[in-house]
Design an enzyme around this catalytic site. Structure first.
Site, PDB file in Angstrom:
ATOM      1  N   ALA A   1      41.050  39.764  48.671  1.00 40.51           N
ATOM      2  CA  ALA A   1      39.985  40.761  48.803  1.00 40.51           C
ATOM      3  C   ALA A   1      39.737  41.460  47.470  1.00 40.51           C
ATOM      4  O   ALA A   1      39.705  42.676  47.374  1.00 40.51           O
ATOM      5  CB  ALA A   1      40.343  41.771  49.886  1.00 40.51           C
ATOM      6  N   GLY A   2      39.589  40.635  46.427  1.00 42.33           N
ATOM      7  CA  GLY A   2      39.122  41.161  45.150  1.00 42.33           C
ATOM      8  C   GLY A   2      37.607  41.257  45.203  1.00 42.33           C
ATOM      9  O   GLY A   2      37.000  41.136  46.282  1.00 42.33           O
TER      10      GLY A   2
ATOM     11  N   LYS B   1      33.694  27.945  30.370  1.00 41.41           N
ATOM     12  CA  LYS B   1      32.656  28.924  29.982  1.00 41.41           C
ATOM     13  C   LYS B   1      33.263  30.302  29.748  1.00 41.41           C
ATOM     14  O   LYS B   1      32.749  31.089  28.951  1.00 41.41           O
ATOM     15  CB  LYS B   1      31.520  28.957  31.010  1.00 41.41           C
ATOM     16  CG  LYS B   1      31.912  29.409  32.424  1.00 41.41           C
ATOM     17  CD  LYS B   1      31.863  30.907  32.622  1.00 41.41           C
ATOM     18  CE  LYS B   1      32.420  31.325  33.970  1.00 41.41           C
ATOM     19  NZ  LYS B   1      32.482  32.781  34.147  1.00 41.41           N
TER      20      LYS B   1
ATOM     21  N   THR C   1      27.591  34.172  31.568  1.00 40.95           N
ATOM     22  CA  THR C   1      28.804  34.865  31.146  1.00 40.95           C
ATOM     23  C   THR C   1      28.778  35.240  29.667  1.00 40.95           C
ATOM     24  O   THR C   1      29.363  36.252  29.276  1.00 40.95           O
ATOM     25  CB  THR C   1      30.038  33.990  31.482  1.00 40.95           C
ATOM     26  OG1 THR C   1      29.877  33.460  32.793  1.00 40.95           O
ATOM     27  CG2 THR C   1      31.315  34.787  31.455  1.00 40.95           C
TER      28      THR C   1
ATOM     29  N   VAL D   1      40.885  38.521  33.828  1.00 40.02           N
ATOM     30  CA  VAL D   1      40.101  37.834  32.782  1.00 40.02           C
ATOM     31  C   VAL D   1      40.638  36.407  32.694  1.00 40.02           C
ATOM     32  O   VAL D   1      41.573  36.117  31.950  1.00 40.02           O
ATOM     33  CB  VAL D   1      40.218  38.546  31.409  1.00 40.02           C
ATOM     34  CG1 VAL D   1      39.335  37.850  30.383  1.00 40.02           C
ATOM     35  CG2 VAL D   1      39.828  40.013  31.516  1.00 40.02           C
TER      36      VAL D   1
HETATM   37  N1  LIG Z   1      34.109  38.991  40.150  1.00 41.86           N
HETATM   38  C1  LIG Z   1      33.150  38.068  39.982  1.00 41.86           C
HETATM   39  O1  LIG Z   1      31.989  38.401  39.696  1.00 41.86           O
HETATM   40  C2  LIG Z   1      33.475  36.594  40.156  1.00 41.86           C
HETATM   41  C3  LIG Z   1      32.425  35.695  40.297  1.00 41.86           C
HETATM   42  C4  LIG Z   1      32.703  34.346  40.433  1.00 41.86           C
HETATM   43  C5  LIG Z   1      34.018  33.902  40.439  1.00 41.86           C
HETATM   44  N2  LIG Z   1      35.018  34.806  40.296  1.00 41.86           N
HETATM   45  C6  LIG Z   1      36.382  34.278  40.291  1.00 41.86           C
HETATM   46  O2  LIG Z   1      37.081  34.752  41.425  1.00 41.86           O
HETATM   47  C7  LIG Z   1      38.472  34.833  41.131  1.00 41.86           C
HETATM   48  C8  LIG Z   1      38.979  36.200  41.572  1.00 41.86           C
HETATM   49  O3  LIG Z   1      38.286  37.151  40.787  1.00 41.86           O
HETATM   50  P1  LIG Z   1      37.931  38.587  41.321  1.00 41.86           P
HETATM   51  O4  LIG Z   1      36.750  39.058  40.557  1.00 41.86           O
HETATM   52  O5  LIG Z   1      37.839  38.643  42.783  1.00 41.86           O
HETATM   53  O6  LIG Z   1      39.210  39.386  40.796  1.00 41.86           O
HETATM   54  P2  LIG Z   1      39.762  40.798  41.238  1.00 41.86           P
HETATM   55  O7  LIG Z   1      40.608  41.263  40.138  1.00 41.86           O
HETATM   56  O8  LIG Z   1      38.642  41.668  41.701  1.00 41.86           O
HETATM   57  O9  LIG Z   1      40.658  40.464  42.517  1.00 41.86           O
HETATM   58  C9  LIG Z   1      41.732  39.590  42.496  1.00 41.86           C
HETATM   59  C10 LIG Z   1      42.343  39.645  43.887  1.00 41.86           C
HETATM   60  O10 LIG Z   1      43.398  38.686  43.969  1.00 41.86           O
HETATM   61  C11 LIG Z   1      44.491  39.294  44.633  1.00 41.86           C
HETATM   62  N3  LIG Z   1      45.714  38.648  44.215  1.00 41.86           N
HETATM   63  C12 LIG Z   1      46.222  38.611  42.962  1.00 41.86           C
HETATM   64  N4  LIG Z   1      47.368  37.924  42.965  1.00 41.86           N
HETATM   65  C13 LIG Z   1      47.578  37.516  44.232  1.00 41.86           C
HETATM   66  C14 LIG Z   1      48.603  36.789  44.869  1.00 41.86           C
HETATM   67  N5  LIG Z   1      49.649  36.334  44.190  1.00 41.86           N
HETATM   68  N6  LIG Z   1      48.506  36.567  46.187  1.00 41.86           N
HETATM   69  C15 LIG Z   1      47.449  37.023  46.882  1.00 41.86           C
HETATM   70  N7  LIG Z   1      46.434  37.730  46.348  1.00 41.86           N
HETATM   71  C16 LIG Z   1      46.506  37.971  45.028  1.00 41.86           C
HETATM   72  C17 LIG Z   1      44.446  40.758  44.220  1.00 41.86           C
HETATM   73  O11 LIG Z   1      45.129  41.559  45.143  1.00 41.86           O
HETATM   74  C18 LIG Z   1      42.954  41.021  44.211  1.00 41.86           C
HETATM   75  O12 LIG Z   1      42.512  41.420  45.471  1.00 41.86           O
HETATM   76  C19 LIG Z   1      38.607  34.599  39.619  1.00 41.86           C
HETATM   77  O13 LIG Z   1      39.039  33.287  39.383  1.00 41.86           O
HETATM   78  C20 LIG Z   1      37.203  34.776  39.096  1.00 41.86           C
HETATM   79  O14 LIG Z   1      36.932  33.980  37.952  1.00 41.86           O
HETATM   80  C21 LIG Z   1      34.787  36.140  40.173  1.00 41.86           C
HETATM   81  O1  LIG Z   2      33.470  38.757  35.084  1.00 41.13           O
HETATM   82  P1  LIG Z   2      33.781  37.345  34.697  1.00 41.13           P
HETATM   83  O2  LIG Z   2      33.765  37.146  33.222  1.00 41.13           O
HETATM   84  O3  LIG Z   2      35.038  36.850  35.357  1.00 41.13           O
HETATM   85  O4  LIG Z   2      32.586  36.432  35.238  1.00 41.13           O
HETATM   86  C1  LIG Z   2      32.311  36.411  36.603  1.00 41.13           C
HETATM   87  C2  LIG Z   2      31.683  35.096  36.995  1.00 41.13           C
HETATM   88  O5  LIG Z   2      32.549  34.027  36.704  1.00 41.13           O
HETATM   89  C3  LIG Z   2      30.324  34.845  36.392  1.00 41.13           C
HETATM   90  O6  LIG Z   2      29.788  33.674  36.954  1.00 41.13           O
END
Ligand SMILES: NC(=O)c1ccc[n+]([C@@H]2O[C@H](COP(=O)([O-])OP(=O)(O)OC[C@H]3O[C@@H](n4cnc5c(N)ncnc54)[C@H](O)[C@@H]3O)[C@@H](O)[C@H]2O)c1
Ligand SMILES: O=P(O)(O)OC[C@H](O)CO
Length: 320
Positions: free
Chosen positions: A8-9, A185, A242, A269
């Site tokens: 739930a990130g 990327k 990005t 990151v």
């Molecule tokens: N935020 C964006 O805009 C976005 C967009 C596309 C893809 N992503 C990808 O999604 C992935 C997650 O990013 P995010 O933005 O949600 O990050 P975030 O930092 O908002 O959340 C990460 C989540 O992972 C959980 N977590 C971390 N370690 C864990 C573990 N060992 N077991 C269970 N849960 C764990 C944390 O509690 C947190 O809720 C990344 O790979 C990122 O590249 C993010």
């Molecule tokens: O915030 P960033 O750099 O992890 O980018 C989020 C997404 O991957 C963009 O597509």
């Protein structure tokens, strides 16, 4: 069909909000306090404040609750994926697991689909990737993503099940190409942020994006990916977003480096570990990945900013 999203990130929450307008979604968080907070507030105040949960989004803290969900989206960071899958192997086996993370694993140099196949061979592995900020998806702004699944029949079902009015999903069977685009990327975005932070200008950034794209294509070709995947949403599309947006954490980390400022180490990151993973893999295979290597060295303080910028922007003259 109920869908489960684990993690739930920002991204897991945004997908849960978007998809639960159409179908029931379970959103799992590992932290009991966060589960309680999300249940009470009906929003994720920690990672995605100001985006209310639709009625069909159910917050859960017990992984046993996902036993009825055939499809599971994994929205946890790349470097945590193997350990997570190993610990929850039994409950995830037999399901369709869709990686929603972007990166290559330190130590092995492989992406999330390979990690899933390695740890849970009894699952169908796929990846959802492409240009999208969590906040945009959660607000219902139009977004297009790539769904890659080796089994095209399963991929077509996922494409249908995960698409919403504002989330348009394209599909491919090229999982390696989709993994690489999303992972690499981020590394190029760190480099672009550094160039902008150092005040070198938008022309320099355009040059770096273009040469970065060539670097992405080179590795993708070597690893057997389809070049058209890299030219699509998961590669060129996400590179463009990005490398040019202040919303990107990878870009902002790079900009901080360029400005000589510190950056919150708790922020997710993905490009930082991926730069190192890809640099190591490229060295093992004798591949030339100059931008990735400079980013890895910069992040490890093996290179100062001035020398890094010089290396990034003064490569030997050659044919394009
Ligand atoms: N935020 C964006 O805009 C976005 C967009 C596309 C893809 N992503 C990808 O999604 C992935 C997650 O990013 P995010 O933005 O949600 O990050 P975030 O930092 O908002 O959340 C990460 C989540 O992972 C959980 N977590 C971390 N370690 C864990 C573990 N060992 N077991 C269970 N849960 C764990 C944390 O509690 C947190 O809720 C990344 O790979 C990122 O590249 C993010
Ligand atoms: O915030 P960033 O750099 O992890 O980018 C989020 C997404 O991957 C963009 O597509």
């Amino acid at each position: 069909m109920t869908l489960a999203i684990l993690g739930a990130g920002a991204f897991g929450t945004a997908l849960a909000i978007s998809i639960s307008h159409d179908r029931p979604v379970q959103l799992w968080a590992r932290d009991a306090d966060q589960v309680a907070d999300m249940k009470a507030a009906r929003e994720n105040t920690l990672r995605l404040p100001g985006c209310p949960f639709p009625d069909d989004l159910r917050v859960i803290g017990d992984l046993g609750d996902i036993s009825g969900s055939e499809t599971v989206l994994l929205a946890i960071p790349m470097q945590k994926l193997r350990d997570f899958l190993t610990r929850h192997h039994d409950i995830l086996s037999g399901k369709t697991l869709v990686a929603c993370c972007k990166g290559m694993e330190l130590g092995t140099g492989v992406g999330p689909v390979s990690v899933i196949r390695d740890v849970i061979p009894g699952a169908e592995a796929a990846i959802l990737t492409g240009p999208s900020f969590a906040a945009d998806i959660a607000r219902g702004l139009p977004t297009a993503l790539t769904l890659a699944c080796g089994d095209d029949e399963r991929g077509a079902i996922l494409q249908h099940d995960l698409s919403t009015a504002n989330l348009r999903i394209y599909r491919t069977t090229d999982t390696i190409g989709a993994e690489l685009g999303g992972a690499l990327k981020n590394v190029i975005a760190i480099a672009c942020g550094a160039v902008m932070g150092a005040g070198l200008g938008e022309s320099a950034r355009a040059a770096l994006m273009t040469r970065g794209y060539a670097e992405m294509q080179r590795l993708a070709e070597y690893l057997g990916a389809d070049p058209t995947t890299l030219a699509g949403l998961s590669g060129f599309g996400d590179l463009t977003l990005t490398c040019t947006s202040e919303q990107s954490r990878n870009y902002r980390l790079g900009r901080s480096l360029g400005e000589g400022n510190s950056f919150d180490a708790k922020t997710t990151v993905e490009g930082a570990a991926t730069a190192q993973a890809v640099h190591d893999m490229a060295q093992d295979h004798g591949l030339d990945m100059p931008i990735t290597s400079v980013v890895a060295a910069l992040l490890e303080n093996r290179l100062d900013m001035k020398t890094a910028m010089k290396r990034l922007l003064s490569r030997p003259l050659k044919e394009e």
